[in-house]
Design an enzyme around this catalytic site. Structure first.
Site, PDB file in Angstrom:
ATOM      1  N   LYS A 225       0.813  -1.219   0.000  1.00  0.00           N
ATOM      2  CA  LYS A 225       0.000   0.000   0.000  1.00  0.00           C
ATOM      3  C   LYS A 225       0.846   1.268   0.000  1.00  0.00           C
ATOM      4  O   LYS A 225       2.017   1.266   0.408  1.00  0.00           O
ATOM      5  CB  LYS A 225      -0.981  -0.004   1.173  1.00  0.00           C
ATOM      6  N   ARG A 260      -3.337  -9.802   5.275  1.00  0.00           N
ATOM      7  CA  ARG A 260      -3.781  -9.938   3.878  1.00  0.00           C
ATOM      8  C   ARG A 260      -2.661  -9.404   2.999  1.00  0.00           C
ATOM      9  O   ARG A 260      -2.329  -8.228   3.083  1.00  0.00           O
ATOM     10  CB  ARG A 260      -5.073  -9.134   3.690  1.00  0.00           C
TER      11      ARG A 260
HETATM   12  C1  7PJ Z   1      -8.041  -4.548   2.041  1.00  0.00           C
HETATM   13  C2  7PJ Z   1      -9.049  -5.412   1.641  1.00  0.00           C
HETATM   14  C3  7PJ Z   1      -7.728  -4.462   3.431  1.00  0.00           C
HETATM   15  C4  7PJ Z   1      -9.439  -6.100   3.800  1.00  0.00           C
HETATM   16  C5  7PJ Z   1      -8.259  -4.381  -0.083  1.00  0.00           C
HETATM   17  C6  7PJ Z   1      -5.399  -3.470  -1.629  1.00  0.00           C
HETATM   18  C7  7PJ Z   1      -6.690  -2.781  -1.749  1.00  0.00           C
HETATM   19  N1  7PJ Z   1      -9.746  -6.194   2.506  1.00  0.00           N
HETATM   20  N2  7PJ Z   1      -9.181  -5.282   0.300  1.00  0.00           N
HETATM   21  N3  7PJ Z   1      -8.459  -5.259   4.265  1.00  0.00           N
HETATM   22  N4  7PJ Z   1      -7.545  -3.913   0.954  1.00  0.00           N
HETATM   23  N5  7PJ Z   1     -10.109  -6.851   4.693  1.00  0.00           N
HETATM   24  O1  7PJ Z   1      -5.269  -4.678  -1.656  1.00  0.00           O
HETATM   25  O2  7PJ Z   1      -4.407  -2.716  -1.531  1.00  0.00           O
HETATM   26  O3  7PJ Z   1      -6.875  -3.696   3.896  1.00  0.00           O
HETATM   27  S1  7PJ Z   1      -8.099  -3.886  -1.743  1.00  0.00           S
END
Ligand code: 7PJ
Length: 289
Positions: A225, A260
């Site tokens: 990010k 994640r």
């Molecule tokens: C997240 C997500 C996060 C959860 C994305 C990316 C953007 N789901 N989906 N937490 N970010 N739970 O992958 O940078 O931070 S999409």
């Protein structure tokens, strides 16, 4: 309140006795770090299999980009992207599958196709989303976002970001509990980068222990990010792998139970070192499972 040691993903129990890795599988034409690469089920399965072999415990399938400024896609299009991939993954891989969506129609169809976790960056705020999630038997990750992906990075402001995010997530967890969802199906996520400045993200990260103390497993998503890019002096996405792995280990040190990530092998190494050498967190755990 103690954190449950397992997560109930439609009857399948994922142990959370150590931090688990959620591997990101984007089936979108436009995601910021890997858009367009895994639209075909065969390519998606190959990438997911590689992530599982590298140590992923969950695969998170997303059919709508949520990068800042992105436009929503109709649910029919989202279904066209994710359902064939979920079906193929379910047949091919032993790990629980997660669906990254905010739409109740997609939640229901994805759960029917085998998703054991609903991951909603919109915190179940869409009409019908709370009920769709509660009515399933899937685990539910509720994430905090200020605004919508389209608008969220336009001057986000908070009086006390940690208090506001914890308050929102505690309220969402109570709403789910009120609909009969047990604690061992709930995961909370502060939503790094979703309507937050670098300063907000740093305050949330350093305050993770407070979110952990709400008593639900916490998921952290900071992989690749822009907050990491900013910390490294505007480093582009391709140069954020090490930073992402270090951040995952730090999150685990603060008590996060799921990270994640895109780069699973690097994360698995970082978590192994954290486990061997880092501070021991907990056990505020119930010892279930
Ligand atoms: C997240 C997500 C996060 C959860 C994305 C990316 C953007 N789901 N989906 N937490 N970010 N739970 O992958 O940078 O931070 S999409």
């Amino acid at each position: 309140m103690p954190v449950s040691l397992t997560l109930d993903c439609s009857g399948r129990r994922l142990r959370l006795d150590r931090p688990r890795i959620m591997g990101v599988l984007n089936v979108t034409p436009d995601s910021f770090s890997d858009g367009g690469r895994f639209l075909e089920p065969e390519a998606a399965v190959a990438h997911a299999r590689a992530m599982v072999e590298a140590g992923a415990d969950i695969i998170d399938v997303g059919g709508e980009s949520t990068r800042p400024g992105s436009e929503p896609v109709p649910f029919e299009e989202e279904l066209r992207r994710v359902i064939p991939v979920l079906t193929a993954l379910r047949a091919a891989l032993p790990v629980p599958l997660s669906i990254d969506t905010s739409k109740p129609e997609v939640m229901r169809a994805a759960v029917a196709a085998g998703a054991g976790l609903i991951n909603d960056v919109n915190g179940l705020r869409a009409p019908g989303a709370l009920a769709a999630a509660a009515d399933s038997a899937a685990a539910i990750c509720v994430m905090h976002m200020r605004g919508t992906p389209r608008s969220m990075q336009r001057e986000p402001r908070y009086d006390d970001v940690l208090r506001e995010v914890c308050g929102f997530l505690a309220e969402r967890a109570s709403a789910l509990r009120g609909l009969g969802v047990p604690a061992d199906r709930i995961v909370l996520d502060p939503g790094f980068g979703f309507g937050k400045t670098l300063e907000h993200n740093v305050a949330l990260f350093r305050g993770l222990a407070e979110l952990v103390s709400l008593g639900y497993p916490v998921l952290v998503g900071v992989s690749r990010k822009s907050m990491l890019g900013a910390i490294l002096g505007d480093r582009p996405v391709e140069g954020r792998v090490t930073a992402s792995a270090v951040a995952a280990a730090l999150a685990a040190g603060y008590g996060a139970r799921i990270v994640r990530v895109h780069d699973v092998a690097a994360t698995a190494d970082a978590l192994a070192v954290q486990r061997a050498l880092g501070r021991t967190v907990g056990p505020p755990t119930t010892g279930e499972g």
